[in-house]
Design an enzyme around this catalytic site. Structure first.
Site, mmCIF file in Angstrom:
data_model
loop_
_atom_site.group_PDB
_atom_site.id
_atom_site.type_symbol
_atom_site.label_atom_id
_atom_site.label_comp_id
_atom_site.label_asym_id
_atom_site.label_seq_id
_atom_site.Cartn_x
_atom_site.Cartn_y
_atom_site.Cartn_z
ATOM 1 N N CYS A 1 -5.790 -23.830 28.537
ATOM 2 C CA CYS A 1 -7.030 -24.325 29.142
ATOM 3 C C CYS A 1 -8.230 -23.449 28.773
ATOM 4 O O CYS A 1 -9.336 -23.948 28.612
ATOM 5 C CB CYS A 1 -6.891 -24.436 30.658
ATOM 6 S SG CYS A 1 -5.790 -25.781 31.126
ATOM 7 N N GLY B 1 0.806 -1.217 0.000
ATOM 8 C CA GLY B 1 0.000 0.000 0.000
ATOM 9 C C GLY B 1 0.836 1.263 0.000
ATOM 10 O O GLY B 1 0.689 2.113 -0.879
ATOM 11 N N GLY C 1 4.048 1.288 -0.437
ATOM 12 C CA GLY C 1 5.075 1.100 -1.454
ATOM 13 C C GLY C 1 4.655 1.600 -2.834
ATOM 14 O O GLY C 1 5.425 2.267 -3.517
ATOM 15 N N LEU D 1 -6.260 -4.661 -4.203
ATOM 16 C CA LEU D 1 -6.556 -3.779 -5.334
ATOM 17 C C LEU D 1 -7.327 -2.520 -4.961
ATOM 18 O O LEU D 1 -7.446 -1.617 -5.771
ATOM 19 C CB LEU D 1 -7.326 -4.546 -6.428
ATOM 20 C CG LEU D 1 -6.615 -5.767 -7.016
ATOM 21 C CD1 LEU D 1 -7.402 -6.321 -8.191
ATOM 22 C CD2 LEU D 1 -5.196 -5.444 -7.464
ATOM 23 N N ASN D 2 -7.841 -2.421 -3.741
ATOM 24 C CA ASN D 2 -8.550 -1.196 -3.372
ATOM 25 C C ASN D 2 -7.595 -0.066 -3.047
ATOM 26 O O ASN D 2 -8.013 1.036 -2.722
ATOM 27 C CB ASN D 2 -9.485 -1.442 -2.176
ATOM 28 C CG ASN D 2 -8.740 -1.469 -0.853
ATOM 29 O OD1 ASN D 2 -7.595 -1.909 -0.798
ATOM 30 N ND2 ASN D 2 -9.365 -1.006 0.205
ATOM 31 N N ARG D 3 -6.293 -0.313 -3.109
ATOM 32 C CA ARG D 3 -5.355 0.760 -2.807
ATOM 33 C C ARG D 3 -4.020 0.632 -3.540
ATOM 34 O O ARG D 3 -3.354 1.616 -3.779
ATOM 35 C CB ARG D 3 -5.115 0.832 -1.299
ATOM 36 C CG ARG D 3 -4.551 -0.449 -0.721
ATOM 37 C CD ARG D 3 -4.680 -0.499 0.800
ATOM 38 N NE ARG D 3 -3.993 -1.654 1.343
ATOM 39 C CZ ARG D 3 -4.479 -2.893 1.314
ATOM 40 N NH1 ARG D 3 -5.637 -3.132 0.762
ATOM 41 N NH2 ARG D 3 -3.793 -3.891 1.817
ATOM 42 N N CYS E 1 15.867 5.210 17.023
ATOM 43 C CA CYS E 1 15.652 4.144 16.050
ATOM 44 C C CYS E 1 14.307 3.487 16.300
ATOM 45 O O CYS E 1 13.588 3.842 17.235
ATOM 46 C CB CYS E 1 16.787 3.119 16.092
ATOM 47 S SG CYS E 1 16.601 1.821 17.320
ATOM 48 N N CYS F 1 18.563 1.994 24.607
ATOM 49 C CA CYS F 1 18.019 1.159 23.538
ATOM 50 C C CYS F 1 18.951 -0.011 23.246
ATOM 51 O O CYS F 1 20.138 0.178 23.005
ATOM 52 C CB CYS F 1 17.821 1.980 22.265
ATOM 53 S SG CYS F 1 17.337 0.977 20.848
#
Lengths: 624, 538
Positions: free
Chosen positions: A179, A33, A35, A63-65, A164, A439
């Site tokens: 369970c 999408g 991309g 295909l909708n986008r 990042c 990080c």
């Protein structure tokens, strides 16, 4: 080149940036999408050379986008079709497509380093993390983006300059205690997980593949878990009858009657709950004669909640379709190949129908409300709403940030959020956060090392490279490969082993952790490159090039990150009236395949739940 | 009030058709009702200038399956077009831009109809096109546009009450402005899920009280499992009663009282179990802050009740009939109809289901009462119960857009925006750049409007237009910067800015067409240099 094509670009970008853009060689990971939009914008902004990597093939629901693809492209490679479509519209741009997994060895650190910048246009956490790490290792700037429905986000990642992708913790997938799923369901989602992760898998998939089930035993549930294991084994035996006439009834009797009758007999379990009521196959079939006649209409109608009888019809029909497929797969299997399997795919109608009908039958047994197939698809399939408009906005913002990166203006780089629930603004911007000094991914020092695979031993790495070249000297430290710890002061057995035998190969990362309390080095991450070496078996830094490894901050220091709370992965407030913090307790929670801290699927109803489907990530917790 | 004109019969989606699969990812945002509205819409784009932003907007509407679009554009494709417009290729050179773009856009979605005008070069007659076409749902036009064309569009829109969106993209800047022909109400606003809970803890109805009492009449004698599975709604109803008895009948409303009440509730949890506490009591304590509150009208509903309607026809629209019935309900009961949903909570399945049905049943009865009231209001005879249900469910979050007329007073806006900029400057100096406030985009808007009919203006011409329209802006530094930047673009569009703007415009159009979610009011100005939007009511 035709004169005039870049008239507008030259006017607005200015000659210097325009030239910069034309020379840029960039990588785009993901041709979905975001991309498709991004590729169009990059091509028309005049980027000189664009590489695309995408493993995926085209599906109808794209295909909708994903406007570079047409109906006739279904099942073809996204990367290749996108390249062909975009090239037509700008013959001046060079596009190179790779229909491959970005984690493949061919895409090593050196390859990443060959790009001026990288765009992430991905849809999953794992690949995002990988590209983040590769870009940090290669010291190539990365523009990260993601969308969910009307929400979206763009962020510039540059090693040592901005935060990042992993600087904020990401939400981990949710799982259910075994369970709850197998014995005491109380919500529709429990029955859906049962249909998808247990029943479908035991009959058609890889048995024992129970990533979303928590099988941790404790004193209380030990005997029940043992019983459940026996039950699963009995079910696997039934599997051998796939395709026979008796199969539907055998399976039905087993899971909707025998197992339920056993459960019902466990009096302790139903002291505080309604006990389940087993279903009788024959009487239900007799009851459903009318529904069997209108099978096709029922299967067509996925918006309405099916009745008990209708669920039986769909159960039988989908089971029949799956069984036939399985028989064909078995027949086509060549000698020595593993047993074929069918696994859940939300866009595969046969598996979806089977899971929906099984889940609803089970819900009926336990007095839980049934759900429509449309809803079950979302709950089982980890569906993230996606539309063209959001992708258009996010891709446009990514390119704007890339202009700043090309100019080296990281001080102007922004983190941009789409804020659909703040209609007075639409977009919120924050200046980029600073890297989080704690990080685990970017607060490290990256370096690389060439090793001769035929000769290099762990001892060479420890003595020669770490102690001498990196300057650890007499420090206490530990060395880990991607698989786990290989060396510390108490673990010296591996020193004589070949690096290759320890799983340290081409493109591996090795992490060195300084265990001293004082003057502690940050973790050092070493990218391994194999080479034929003539002298020593390993070759690190040039002589006299001893690196300056930064020190870890003292633990007591507060994390300074630009005045913004980045301590958790939740969306942060921005510009004053950002969204309220998410309440993700219990069964409703945001999307976890999501790309970014702000990405979240809106739970449309109380009990829409996202289940992580990635094998191997079944981090498990006991809730009850 | 704006009625969105749709064609006769909206197509209905059937089963797991190919179409439903194709649109799966968006149906989860606006459901079949929103999709049907999109598929019934008939859009007009009057394209001019560099011509990319309008086509990019259409792309984002063709993909999700708009019913029909028409492009009016008499430009002929040249080289510069190819560099900025994705929906043109080499073979289009020298041809009509409207025709080429229509054909390439249609390739994106075979279910969408497309048309273009003029059919031949040099024969453009907008008035004729508007008169001879089926009524348009929505019109958008792009700048720079000829004044005559604009006035034809405006008179059509006022005659047919058509929403109009104007768009202008130049260089790194863009804006779009939505003109709605009257008050635009939205029922299905999709509020955030966690805001929609209404448990009625302070004014429960008899059935709820009775249910809670039946579960708690001997609360201390409950066994461990029963006590640990009391739903938090029941827990809170029980202890609220106890609290009132020791507090002169007063509810814990103030912050201090809530905190004390929360401690009180937690103190009632049993701790002589392996967990050392009870999850349902934890849930109850957490729920207090949000759910123990007197009924209070959201500002949007207040506005709805206060709204004066002058138009007789509008007054009899189903929306206003139901709104009046809801208002009558509120006057009578002191609260809005119950939405009826119950959040997930720790409870035994059977108890949860029972509690859920008590809330649902109450919601059903409230909606029935509203329906009965509505049916006796003028124009309410044929009111659709489903519309009443939806309204009742969303009553707290109903929103009116464009409820008051916009002010033409640029002076007042200028005052506010330049005061904002001064404060931003002061903040920057004070904190030595550590904190910054966003600068106003108003000057970008002015500079773009100055070139709304003439793209080739110089910076001086732009400034003189601005100071003409707004005396106070004379000498303003930021106005000058914006004018220079717009002049530098020379009327050219950057594809990337137009694509991004087209995404935003299409998003707002979808909200207007589906009448779901809340569209912006009414002008969005985008600055691509700082990646920032500002929405102003102009």
């Amino acid at each position: 080149m035709a004169a005039g094509r870049d008239t507008y670009n030259r006017l607005s970008l200015g000659p210097s940036l325009n030239a910069n853009v034309k020379e840029a060689r960039v990588l785009m990971v993901g041709a979905g999408g975001i991309g498709c939009e991004l590729l169009k914008n990059l091509a028309l902004s005049g980027f000189g050379e664009i590489h695309i990597v995408d493993l995926d093939t085209i599906d109808l629901s794209n295909l909708n986008r994903q406007f570079l693809f047409r109906h006739e492209h279904i099942k073809k490679s996204k990367a290749l079709v996108a390249k062909e479509a975009a090239e037509k519209f700008n013959p001046n741009v060079k596009i190179v497509a790779h229909h491959a997994n970005i984690k493949d060895a061919q895409f090593h650190v050196g390859w990443f380093r060959s790009f001026k910048l990288v765009f992430n246009a991905l849809d999953n956490l794992e690949a995002r993390r990988h590209v983040n790490r590769m870009c940090l290792a290669a010291d190539v700037p990365l523009i990260e983006s993601g969308t969910t429905g009307f929400n979206g986000q763009v962020q510039v990642i540059k090693r040592g300059v901005t935060a990042c992708y992993d600087c904020t913790a990401k939400e981990t997938p949710k799982s259910f205690p075994v369970c709850t799923i197998r014995s005491t369901p109380s919500q529709p989602i429990h029955c859906i997980v049962w249909g998808k992760s247990y029943l479908l898998n035991e009959i058609f998939g890889t048995s024992e593949d129970q990533a979303s089930l928590d099988v941790t035993e404790d004193q209380e549930n030990a005997s029940e878990i043992a019983e459940l294991k026996r039950e699963a084994e009995a079910l696997r035996k039934i599997r051998e009858s796939v395709g026979t006439e008796q199969f539907p009834q055998m399976l039905f009797d087993k899971v909707f009657n025998t197992d339920i009758t056993r459960l019902r007999s466990m009096k302790d379990m139903w002291k505080s709950r309604e006990p389940p009521t087993p279903l009788e196959y024959e009487s239900l079939v007799a009851q459903a004669s009318e529904q069997f006649a209108s099978k096709d209409e029922i299967i067509k109608d996925g918006q309405r909640i099916w009745t008990l009888e209708e669920n039986l019809v769909v159960f039988n029909d989908s089971l029949d379709r799956l069984s036939k497929r399985m028989l064909k797969l078995i027949a086509a299997r060549s000698e020595g190949m593993p047993q074929p399997t069918i696994s859940f795919d939300k866009d595969d109608d046969d598996t979806l129908d089977f899971v929906a009908a099984s889940a609803n039958l089970r819900s009926h047994i336990f007095g839980i409300e049934a759900k429509s197939r449309f809803d079950i698809k979302q709950m089982a399939g980890n569906i993230i709403p996606a539309i063209a408009t959001t992708n258009a906005i996010v891709a446009g913002l990514s390119v704007l940030e890339s202009f700043k990166v090309l100019r080296g203006e990281y001080d102007k780089a922004k983190e941009v959020f789409l804020t659909p629930f703040a209609p007075q603004r639409l977009l919120g911007t924050d200046r980029s956060r600073l890297p989080n000094p704690e990080c685990p991914v970017c607060s490290v020092y990256y370096t690389s090392l060439e090793v001769d695979p035929s000769r290099a031993k762990l001892d060479d790495l420890v003595e020669d490279f770490v102690k001498l070249q990196l300057g650890y000297g007499e420090k206490e430290f530990a060395v880990s490969s991607d698989a786990g710890l290989v060396y510390d002061p108490d673990l010296t057995d591996n020193l004589d082993k070949n690096l290759n035998d320890l799983g340290i190969k081409q493109n591996s990362f090795v992490t060195i952790v300084d265990e001293d309390d004082d003057d502690t080095f940050v973790n050092v991450v070493v990218n391994i490159q194999e080479a034929k070496l003539s002298d020593k078996p390993i070759k690190g830094l040039e002589d006299g090039q001893a690196p300056v490894i930064p020190r870890k901050p003292k633990k007591t220091l507060p994390i300074l990150s630009n005045g913004v709370n980045s301590a958790n992965g939740k969306i942060r407030k921005h510009d004053g009236d950002g969204e309220a913090p998410r309440n993700d307790k219990k069964r409703s929670r945001p999307d976890d395949a999501g790309p970014s801290p702000s990405k979240k699927a809106k739970a449309a109803e109380d009990d829409i739940v996202v289940i992580d489907d990635d094998a191997g990530t079944g981090a498990i917790e006991i809730l009850d | 009030m704006t009625e969105i004109v749709t064609s006769q019969t909206p197509p209905i989606l059937h089963g797991p058709s190919e179409k439903e699969k194709k649109y799966d990812r968006q149906l989860r945002l606006w459901a079949a009702s929103g999709q049907a509205a999109l598929e019934s819409a008939n859009l007009l784009l009057v394209n001019s200038g560099a011509g990319t932003v309008g086509v990019e907007t259409l792309k984002n509407l063709v993909l999700p399956g708009i019913g029909k679009f028409t492009i009016v554009d008499d430009a002929v494709v040249n080289e510069a077009d190819l560099g900025v417009n994705f929906f043109l290729d080499d073979s289009c050179l020298g041809q009509l831009r409207s025709e080429c773009c229509t054909k390439l856009l249609q390739e994106l979605n075979p279910e969408v109809q497309g048309d273009w005008f003029p059919k031949e070069r040099g024969t453009l007659d907008i008035r004729d096109i508007l008169e001879s076409s089926p009524t348009f749902t929505l019109i958008m036009y792009t700048h720079p546009i000829a004044k005559e064309s604009l006035s034809i569009i405006e008179s059509y829109a006022s005659q047919h009450k058509t929403p109009v969106i104007s768009i202008h993209s130049a260089g790194f800047y863009s804006y779009f402005r939505i003109s709605l022909p009257g008050t635009f109400p939205i029922v299905d606003t999709h509020p955030e899920v966690d805001k929609t809970t209404d448990l009625r803890l302070l004014n429960p109805w008899p059935e709820l009280v009775e249910f809670a009492q039946s579960m708690t009449k001997d609360i201390d004698a409950l066994d461990e499992l029963e006590h640990g599975h009391l739903p938090y709604v029941v827990i809170l109803l029980y202890y609220l009663e106890e609290w009132r008895q020791s507090h002169n009948g007063q509810n814990p409303i103030s912050y201090n009282d809530k905190t004390a009440f929360s401690k009180f509730v937690l103190s009632k949890a049993r701790t002589n179990n392996p967990e050392g506490g009870e999850e349902n009591f934890q849930e109850a304590a957490v729920a207090i802050n949000k759910n123990v509150k007197a009924p209070e009208l959201e500002p949007g509903v207040q506005e709805l009740f206060n709204h004066q309607i002058s138009d007789e026809i509008e007054l009899q629209s189903s929306f206003w009939v139901i709104a009046k019935a809801i208002e009558a309900f509120y006057r009578k009961h002191g609260c809005l109809p119950l939405p009826g949903s119950l959040p997930d909570m720790k409870a035994q399945s059977s108890v949860y289901v029972k509690l859920q049905s008590i809330y649902k049943e109450k919601a059903r009865r409230d909606a029935q009462e509203v329906l009965e009231t509505a049916r006796v209001i003028t124009g309410g005879k044929g009111i659709d119960p489903a519309e009443v249900d939806l309204f009742c469910k969303n009553a707290r979050f109903v929103k009116l857009i464009n409820a008051t007329s916009t002010s033409e007073d640029l002076d007042a806006i200028y005052e506010a925006e330049s005061a904002n900029d001064e404060a931003a400057e002061a903040m920057k100096v004070e904190t030595e750049g550590a904190f910054t406030l966003p600068m106003s985009n108003f000057f970008i808007y002015l500079a773009l409007v100055a070139t709304g009919h003439n793209p080739a203006s110089t910076a001086d011409e732009i400034i003189s237009w601005i100071t003409n329209a707004l005396r106070k802006a004379a000498g303003n530094e930021r106005a000058l910067q914006a004018a220079q930047e717009v002049a530098r673009a020379g009327g050219g569009e950057l594809h990337n800015i137009s694509a991004l703007t087209g995404g935003m415009v299409a998003q707002e159009m979808i909200k207007i067409i589906t009448k779901q979610y809340i569209p912006i009011e009414n002008t969005c100005i985008f600055d691509g240099i700082s990646s920032r939007c500002q929405v102003l009511r102009l």
